[in-house]
Design an enzyme around this catalytic site. Sequence first.
Site, mmCIF file in Angstrom:
data_model
loop_
_atom_site.group_PDB
_atom_site.id
_atom_site.type_symbol
_atom_site.label_atom_id
_atom_site.label_comp_id
_atom_site.label_asym_id
_atom_site.label_seq_id
_atom_site.Cartn_x
_atom_site.Cartn_y
_atom_site.Cartn_z
ATOM 1 N N HIS A 1 6.613 25.286 -7.490
ATOM 2 C CA HIS A 1 5.498 26.056 -6.935
ATOM 3 C C HIS A 1 4.784 26.782 -8.053
ATOM 4 O O HIS A 1 5.369 27.059 -9.104
ATOM 5 C CB HIS A 1 6.005 27.048 -5.887
ATOM 6 C CG HIS A 1 7.035 27.990 -6.415
ATOM 7 N ND1 HIS A 1 8.365 27.637 -6.550
ATOM 8 C CD2 HIS A 1 6.938 29.256 -6.869
ATOM 9 C CE1 HIS A 1 9.033 28.651 -7.056
ATOM 10 N NE2 HIS A 1 8.194 29.655 -7.267
ATOM 11 N N HIS B 1 2.319 30.191 -8.973
ATOM 12 C CA HIS B 1 1.904 31.526 -8.523
ATOM 13 C C HIS B 1 0.436 31.737 -8.908
ATOM 14 O O HIS B 1 0.071 31.552 -10.074
ATOM 15 C CB HIS B 1 2.717 32.614 -9.226
ATOM 16 C CG HIS B 1 4.184 32.587 -8.935
ATOM 17 N ND1 HIS B 1 4.790 33.526 -8.128
ATOM 18 C CD2 HIS B 1 5.179 31.760 -9.341
ATOM 19 C CE1 HIS B 1 6.096 33.273 -8.058
ATOM 20 N NE2 HIS B 1 6.355 32.194 -8.791
HETATM 21 P P1 5GP Z 1 10.038 31.969 -8.489
HETATM 22 O O1 5GP Z 1 10.719 33.189 -9.069
HETATM 23 O O2 5GP Z 1 11.024 30.938 -8.029
HETATM 24 O O3 5GP Z 1 8.979 31.416 -9.394
HETATM 25 O O4 5GP Z 1 9.218 32.508 -7.249
HETATM 26 C C1 5GP Z 1 9.711 32.518 -5.952
HETATM 27 C C2 5GP Z 1 8.770 33.363 -5.124
HETATM 28 O O5 5GP Z 1 8.960 33.047 -3.759
HETATM 29 C C3 5GP Z 1 9.003 34.870 -5.266
HETATM 30 O O6 5GP Z 1 7.822 35.486 -5.760
HETATM 31 C C4 5GP Z 1 9.357 35.330 -3.859
HETATM 32 O O7 5GP Z 1 8.789 36.580 -3.530
HETATM 33 C C5 5GP Z 1 8.800 34.209 -2.994
HETATM 34 N N1 5GP Z 1 9.529 33.983 -1.753
HETATM 35 C C6 5GP Z 1 10.860 33.798 -1.632
HETATM 36 N N2 5GP Z 1 11.168 33.585 -0.338
HETATM 37 C C7 5GP Z 1 10.010 33.633 0.351
HETATM 38 C C8 5GP Z 1 9.701 33.475 1.747
HETATM 39 O O8 5GP Z 1 10.566 33.261 2.602
HETATM 40 N N3 5GP Z 1 8.383 33.579 2.093
HETATM 41 C C9 5GP Z 1 7.413 33.808 1.172
HETATM 42 N N4 5GP Z 1 6.150 33.890 1.639
HETATM 43 N N5 5GP Z 1 7.683 33.969 -0.139
HETATM 44 C C10 5GP Z 1 8.966 33.876 -0.544
#
Ligand code: 5GP
Length: 154
Positions: A107, A109
């Site tokens: 994903h 951001h």
């Molecule tokens: P990563 O650290 O893997 O790049 O980002 C994961 C992101 O997913 C985090 O910013 C976290 O807040 C978001 N996230 C995790 N679980 C959920 C969820 O159930 N719903 C939404 N909308 N965001 C989530």
Amino acid sequence: MDCAHTTAVGDCIFCKIIAGDIPCARIYEDAHVLAFLDINPIAKGHTLVVLKGHYPTLLDVPSCVGEPLLRALRLVGKAVREETRAGGFNCIQNNFSPAGQMVFHSHWHIIPRFDNDGLPDWPGGRYADISEMQQLAASLLARIGGEPSGGTHE
Ligand code: 5GP
Ligand code: ZN
């Protein structure tokens, strides 16, 4: 590789969101991508652009999703910037735990940014000297399989 979706992984939170088993604040969807607001936003409007296929990191993402992914990032970036009246936005992707990846389903951001918004800047480091930098570049070039171009502007 087939450009269709990989099989959903049962314990993956984003696969569950894509399947509709867990709700999300959806802002964009097409055949390859779902985008929704991050539940813990760095800034209001912080959006996740998520590939529908379960590709754990960027290293697993097939090139065939590149075009739809780029289109979605542009669409979402423009909409978030305009809606939040942000001056700019970051488009960031984390790969593996040391880089801050928590959800192992690729994903991107999209984070709205404002002048003096207090979010930390990336620290600018230094190489010991130009030769350290050139040697590292040569090793990376060899690893990727390219030919030296005869120098850089550095
Ligand atoms: P990563 O650290 O893997 O790049 O980002 C994961 C992101 O997913 C985090 O910013 C976290 O807040 C978001 N996230 C995790 N679980 C959920 C969820 O159930 N719903 C939404 N909308 N965001 C989530
Ligand atoms: Zn998944």
